[in-house]
Scaffold this motif. Structure first.
Motif, PDB file in Angstrom:
ATOM      1  N   GLN A  24     -23.016   0.650 -11.701  1.00  0.00           N
ATOM      2  CA  GLN A  24     -23.964  -0.154 -10.930  1.00  0.00           C
ATOM      3  C   GLN A  24     -24.833   0.825 -10.160  1.00  0.00           C
ATOM      4  O   GLN A  24     -24.364   1.509  -9.269  1.00  0.00           O
ATOM      5  N   SER A  25     -26.093   0.879 -10.501  1.00  0.00           N
ATOM      6  CA  SER A  25     -26.935   1.964  -9.998  1.00  0.00           C
ATOM      7  C   SER A  25     -27.883   1.540  -8.895  1.00  0.00           C
ATOM      8  O   SER A  25     -28.563   2.376  -8.308  1.00  0.00           O
ATOM      9  N   GLY A  26     -27.945   0.254  -8.648  1.00  0.00           N
ATOM     10  CA  GLY A  26     -28.795  -0.233  -7.565  1.00  0.00           C
ATOM     11  C   GLY A  26     -28.521  -1.713  -7.386  1.00  0.00           C
ATOM     12  O   GLY A  26     -28.182  -2.391  -8.355  1.00  0.00           O
ATOM     13  N   THR A  27     -28.637  -2.176  -6.149  1.00  0.00           N
ATOM     14  CA  THR A  27     -28.393  -3.598  -5.921  1.00  0.00           C
ATOM     15  C   THR A  27     -29.468  -4.194  -5.032  1.00  0.00           C
ATOM     16  O   THR A  27     -30.038  -3.515  -4.182  1.00  0.00           O
ATOM     17  N   SER A  28     -29.713  -5.465  -5.237  1.00  0.00           N
ATOM     18  CA  SER A  28     -30.715  -6.183  -4.457  1.00  0.00           C
ATOM     19  C   SER A  28     -30.130  -7.550  -4.113  1.00  0.00           C
ATOM     20  O   SER A  28     -29.641  -8.261  -4.993  1.00  0.00           O
ATOM     21  N   HIS A  29     -30.150  -7.856  -2.802  1.00  0.00           N
ATOM     22  CA  HIS A  29     -29.511  -9.096  -2.362  1.00  0.00           C
ATOM     23  C   HIS A  29     -30.504 -10.076  -1.754  1.00  0.00           C
ATOM     24  O   HIS A  29     -31.322  -9.706  -0.920  1.00  0.00           O
ATOM     25  N   ASN A  30     -30.379 -11.311  -2.187  1.00  0.00           N
ATOM     26  CA  ASN A  30     -31.040 -12.383  -1.461  1.00  0.00           C
ATOM     27  C   ASN A  30     -29.997 -12.883  -0.480  1.00  0.00           C
ATOM     28  O   ASN A  30     -28.992 -13.465  -0.883  1.00  0.00           O
ATOM     29  N   LEU A  31     -30.234 -12.619   0.814  1.00  0.00           N
ATOM     30  CA  LEU A  31     -29.225 -12.953   1.820  1.00  0.00           C
ATOM     31  C   LEU A  31     -29.321 -14.399   2.296  1.00  0.00           C
ATOM     32  O   LEU A  31     -28.546 -14.820   3.163  1.00  0.00           O
ATOM     33  N   GLY A  32     -30.266 -15.123   1.731  1.00  0.00           N
ATOM     34  CA  GLY A  32     -30.431 -16.522   2.141  1.00  0.00           C
ATOM     35  C   GLY A  32     -30.718 -16.586   3.629  1.00  0.00           C
ATOM     36  O   GLY A  32     -31.481 -15.771   4.162  1.00  0.00           O
ATOM     37  N   GLN A  33     -30.096 -17.541   4.290  1.00  0.00           N
ATOM     38  CA  GLN A  33     -30.271 -17.639   5.744  1.00  0.00           C
ATOM     39  C   GLN A  33     -28.989 -17.231   6.480  1.00  0.00           C
ATOM     40  O   GLN A  33     -28.856 -17.439   7.675  1.00  0.00           O
ATOM     41  N   ASN A  34     -28.082 -16.626   5.743  1.00  0.00           N
ATOM     42  CA  ASN A  34     -26.787 -16.279   6.349  1.00  0.00           C
ATOM     43  C   ASN A  34     -26.936 -15.337   7.537  1.00  0.00           C
ATOM     44  O   ASN A  34     -26.374 -15.560   8.605  1.00  0.00           O
ATOM     45  N   PHE A  35     -27.675 -14.257   7.335  1.00  0.00           N
ATOM     46  CA  PHE A  35     -27.846 -13.309   8.431  1.00  0.00           C
ATOM     47  C   PHE A  35     -28.833 -13.839   9.465  1.00  0.00           C
ATOM     48  O   PHE A  35     -28.713 -13.559  10.652  1.00  0.00           O
ATOM     49  N   ALA A  36     -29.806 -14.610   9.009  1.00  0.00           N
ATOM     50  CA  ALA A  36     -30.760 -15.201   9.951  1.00  0.00           C
ATOM     51  C   ALA A  36     -30.018 -16.098  10.938  1.00  0.00           C
ATOM     52  O   ALA A  36     -30.291 -16.086  12.135  1.00  0.00           O
ATOM     53  N   LYS A  37     -29.053 -16.838  10.418  1.00  0.00           N
ATOM     54  CA  LYS A  37     -28.287 -17.729  11.301  1.00  0.00           C
ATOM     55  C   LYS A  37     -27.350 -16.923  12.195  1.00  0.00           C
ATOM     56  O   LYS A  37     -27.194 -17.222  13.370  1.00  0.00           O
TER      57      LYS A  37
END
Length: 479
Positions: A223-236
């Motif tokens: 796994q050479s790179g990752t990209s996350h859609n964090l949704g609203q989890n961290f926003a909340k």
RNA sequence: CGGGGCGUGGCGCAGUCCGGCUAGCGCGCUUCGUUCGGGUCGAAGAGGUCGUGGGUUCAAAUCCCGCCGCCCCGACCA
């Protein structure tokens, strides 16, 4: 002189370790699990870094820097996130000779501090999107470490962005995944498969995680790179809110994405051979090494004079090079630089002086077939072309190798065979998280990702026999 | 955390079982000569508290006890 490298076919792990140390990429550190990245290794990283940084700027991001230390309480705000990271945290409890009131975590990643900052910086829809990146070191107390692939402390970049809508965040997540893929393919000459991570492999606290997966020379995935859609989890969790155009308070949608010095390991393992490293010209610290050949002192000075002249021309043309004027024999230098992976070697000796020519030898084709004579006044162009050829050939070889080892499977038995044969298995998937874990237990293979490209027709899951909603999964053993 | 291995000049090792005299070997390093189009050869040198603390002994790299560290293989992870 014990100069022969362990063959990758004989003992891949040993081969890898030997290359790392003998090619002078890294040295062992006094601290367990950490490495000293030596100049030659660091320059490969700098190449990766330069490529990514340029691409980040092109896509509208700005660099910033957040602190190494994070208040422990921050980590705890996002439930899944703490749970994911707590076992591997390094925590500072004493500083300045005193017990700290609140322990400080050495960042394993910065979603939390950056989230806290975002909550203060973002108020209006006009503040969005907020697109930041930071180049940093992070610490994760891993149980098992390997140079570059997994070290206790590693260098990386982490992008952090905030958006007004889910779709914009998703778009950003995929855009940066594409940036990683472009760097890997165009610069590192490593073909990668972009895809969605399964729930089991998803980043702690993310809505969706995407990865680029590369195949190493032993058939394992990295796994050479990752990209996350964090949704609203961290926003909340961090109260990242903005007023929309209708004057309503809404939570942001955030993303984060990272690529680390692990990529250096990917370059080693995707291209290396029994002779040593093979560096893609775009990332090679030295694209060309100039080796003088001479007998007498008089020849030496004439040869070096020409080499210095050629070196100056090449430098002016933007070629990274090294003139090796050590007092070793040419043969020694050939082997040395081949082990270190320099894409092109330029030899110049007395015979070339007479003919006004030079010898160019390419690292990706060893021996006579890889050598050619070119006139001195055409050297710059010839090298320019040759570097492009080597770059393209490394990608072609890696792609062919990878494709030959990806097997489409229709049954669990076929998956087992594919994995057994040091390959990847690709097939329709409708299994559960537990099914996925069971496969891991039984075969050692994990679900690398659901590839984004070439979404096929609906098919029957190779494991459960269920119709799978057209989802194709890639299984492989991984680093 | 479980399993295995190791700690002796810069690197790789031998010596440890069966204590013994100036602790060896290869590579590397320095100097001189030689060679130089695929890992030249020779000569002369420099370089070691044998991981660490304690014990046994006339005598410890070697035997005994403790500690420290690293590497490799597995389960967690970019």
């Amino acid at each position: 002189m014990s100069q022969k490298l362990t063959s990758p076919n004989e003992d891949y792990a040993k081969w890898y370790n030997e290359i790392v140390y003998r090619a002078d990429l890294a040295a062992q550190s006094p601290v367990r699990g950490c490495i000293i990245i030596k100049p030659y290794g660091y320059e490969i990283w700098e190449g990766i870094k330069a490529s990514l940084d340029r691409r980040f700027k092109e896509t509208g991001h700005q660099n910033a820097y957040f602190p190494l230390f994070i208040p422990q309480s921050y980590l705890k705000r996002e439930a899944e996130h703490v749970e994911g990271f707590s076992p591997e945290l390094a925590v500072v409890t004493v500083a300045g000779g005193k017990e700290l009131e609140e322990p400080l975590v050495v960042r394993p990643t910065s979603e939390t501090v950056i989230g806290e900052a975002f909550s203060q910086w973002i108020q209006s829809w006009r503040d969005l999107p907020l697109l930041l990146n930071q180049w940093a070191n992070v610490v994760r107390w891993e149980l098992r470490t390997r140079p570059f692939l997994r070290t206790t402390e590693f260098l990386w970049q982490e992008g952090h962005t905030a958006h007004a809508t889910h779709d914009e965040a998703e778009e950003e997540t995929l855009r940066m995944l594409d940036v990683y893929a472009a760097m890997a393919i165009e610069d590192a000459a490593i073909p990668v498969i972009r895809g969605l991570k399964s729930n089991v492999e998803r980043f702690a606290g993310a809505l969706r995680t995407y990865s680029i997966e590369a195949m190493m020379g032993d058939g394992k995935a990295l796994q050479s790179g990752t990209s996350h859609n964090l949704g609203q989890n961290f926003a909340k969790a961090f109260d990242i809110k903005y007023l929309n155009k209708a004057n309503e308070l809404e939570y942001c949608w955030t993303t984060s994405w990272g690529l680390s010095t692990r990529m250096v390991g990917a370059v080693i393992m995707a291209h290396g051979d029994e002779v040593g490293l093979r560096l893609p010209p775009k990332l090679a610290p030295y694209q060309v090494v100039l080796v003088p050949v001479y007998k007498t002192e008089e020849e030496r000075s004439r040869v070096l004079e020409v080499l210095h002249r050629l070196a100056a021309q090449l430098k002016a043309a933007g070629v990274r090079l090294h003139l090796d004027d050590r007092e070793e024999t040419p043969g020694f230098k050939f082997n040395d630089w081949e082990m270190r992976g320099v894409p092109v070697r330029l030899e110049l000796g007395p015979k070339d002086l007479e003919k006004n020519s030079v010898v160019l030898a390419r690292r990706d084709i060893l021996g006579k077939e890889g050598k050619r004579f070119v006139p001195q006044d055409g050297v710059v162009q010839a090298i320019h072309d040759l570097l492009a050829e080597v770059q393209a050939n490394l990608l072609a070889q890696a792609t062919q190798f990878r494709d030959s080892r990806i097997h489409d499977v229709n049954s669990y038995d076929q998956l087992k065979q594919a994995i057994e044969a040091s390959g990847w298995a690709r097939g329709y998937w409708a299994g559960s998280d537990d099914d996925e874990r069971r496969i891991k237990e039984e075969t050692g293979a994990t679900l690398r990702n659901f590839p984004l490209e070439g979404q096929p027709e609906d098919g029957v899951c190779f494991y459960t026999g269920k119709r799978g909603g057209g989802r194709v999964a890639l299984f492989a053993k991984a680093y």
